[in-house]
Design an enzyme around this catalytic site. Structure first.
Site, PDB file in Angstrom:
ATOM      1  N   HIS A  79      39.112  43.019  34.729  1.00  0.00           N
ATOM      2  CA  HIS A  79      37.931  42.702  35.866  1.00  0.00           C
ATOM      3  C   HIS A  79      38.222  41.136  36.424  1.00  0.00           C
ATOM      4  O   HIS A  79      38.498  40.351  35.496  1.00  0.00           O
ATOM      5  CB  HIS A  79      36.670  42.998  35.303  1.00  0.00           C
ATOM      6  CG  HIS A  79      35.816  41.877  34.507  1.00  0.00           C
ATOM      7  ND1 HIS A  79      35.094  40.823  35.034  1.00  0.00           N
ATOM      8  CD2 HIS A  79      35.850  41.777  33.281  1.00  0.00           C
ATOM      9  CE1 HIS A  79      34.694  40.086  34.245  1.00  0.00           C
ATOM     10  NE2 HIS A  79      35.146  40.731  32.861  1.00  0.00           N
ATOM     11  N   CYS A  80      37.767  40.951  37.623  1.00  0.00           N
ATOM     12  CA  CYS A  80      37.389  39.790  38.213  1.00  0.00           C
ATOM     13  C   CYS A  80      35.961  40.023  38.767  1.00  0.00           C
ATOM     14  O   CYS A  80      35.042  40.514  38.255  1.00  0.00           O
ATOM     15  CB  CYS A  80      38.439  39.688  39.245  1.00  0.00           C
ATOM     16  SG  CYS A  80      38.732  40.576  40.432  1.00  0.00           S
ATOM     17  N   ALA A  81      35.503  39.054  39.789  1.00  0.00           N
ATOM     18  CA  ALA A  81      34.278  39.217  40.466  1.00  0.00           C
ATOM     19  C   ALA A  81      34.090  40.598  41.084  1.00  0.00           C
ATOM     20  O   ALA A  81      32.916  41.160  40.821  1.00  0.00           O
ATOM     21  CB  ALA A  81      34.243  38.003  41.213  1.00  0.00           C
TER      22      ALA A  81
END
Length: 210
Positions: free
Chosen positions: A84-86
């Site tokens: 995941h990222c933002a």
């Protein structure tokens, strides 16, 4: 945004994904790859967190982490992996695409189609595309896509209202140098067979005309 399933044990999401304890348990997640600067890794029993502290900027050196992250995903035999990222739109999809190229034997064009099949709104920045192209050349000695220049957009034009048509040049499919990506942004002569494609076609391989 939702959690997207890329393979039976690989998932992609924004920063909200790992905060859902019920979802983490249901998916059997034992490894979290956190590609953000500010979001903390939640602590779950038996779940390892790998940090990739890179900003979502074209100048950020995400490619320095491609091998390390791909190896960790491939080596996670205990359960599922959540990358995941933002927002799950740029950094984390790029890492997943690098993994698919290295350990699933697909090209960059095919890796993008694979990810976009499950998560249509992925939009990598231009710098990450360049780094993925370099990675593809390193792995395969050639590129299957090309980054194309995008004409300037009028001031105050919303980002998601204008898409740039692609052109075919010397057998390479051009990719806009822009975060504006559509489901048909990449077209290859051999289409990777994702689980969804296999269910639709009932065959091991297929091709599309370009």
């Amino acid at each position: 945004m939702s959690v997207s399933q890329i393979t039976p044990t690989l998932f992609l999401s924004g920063a909200d994904g790992p905060l859902n304890a019920t979802l983490m348990s249901q998916k059997g997640i034992t490894l979290i790859v956190n590609a953000t600067l500010s979001h903390t890794c939640p602590a779950y029993p038996g779940v390892e967190c790998v940090r990739v502290p890179v900003s979502d900027l074209p100048s950020a050196r995400l490619g320095d982490h491609f091998d390390r992250v791909a190896e960790r995903i491939h080596g996670n035999r205990a359960g599922g992996t959540l990358v995941h990222c933002a927002a799950g739109m740029s950094r984390s999809p790029a890492l997943v695409m690098a993994y698919l190229m290295r350990y699933r034997g697909v090209t960059l064009c095919q890796a993008h189609r694979w990810v976009q099949e499950s998560r249509p709104y992925v939009r990598l920045n231009a710098g990450f595309w360049e780094q993925l192209l370099q990675y593809e050349r390193r792995l395969y000695g050639k590129n299957t896509v090309r980054v194309a220049a995008v004409e300037k957009m009028p001031p105050l034009t919303p980002r998601l209202t204008r898409f740039v048509p692609l052109q075919q040049t010397n057998g390479l499919t051009q990719v806009p140098r822009s975060p504006l990506m559509t489901r048909t942004s990449l077209v290859s002569r051999s289409q990777v067979m994702t689980p969804a494609n296999k269910r639709r076609s009932g065959t091991k391989s297929s091709s599309v005309k370009v």
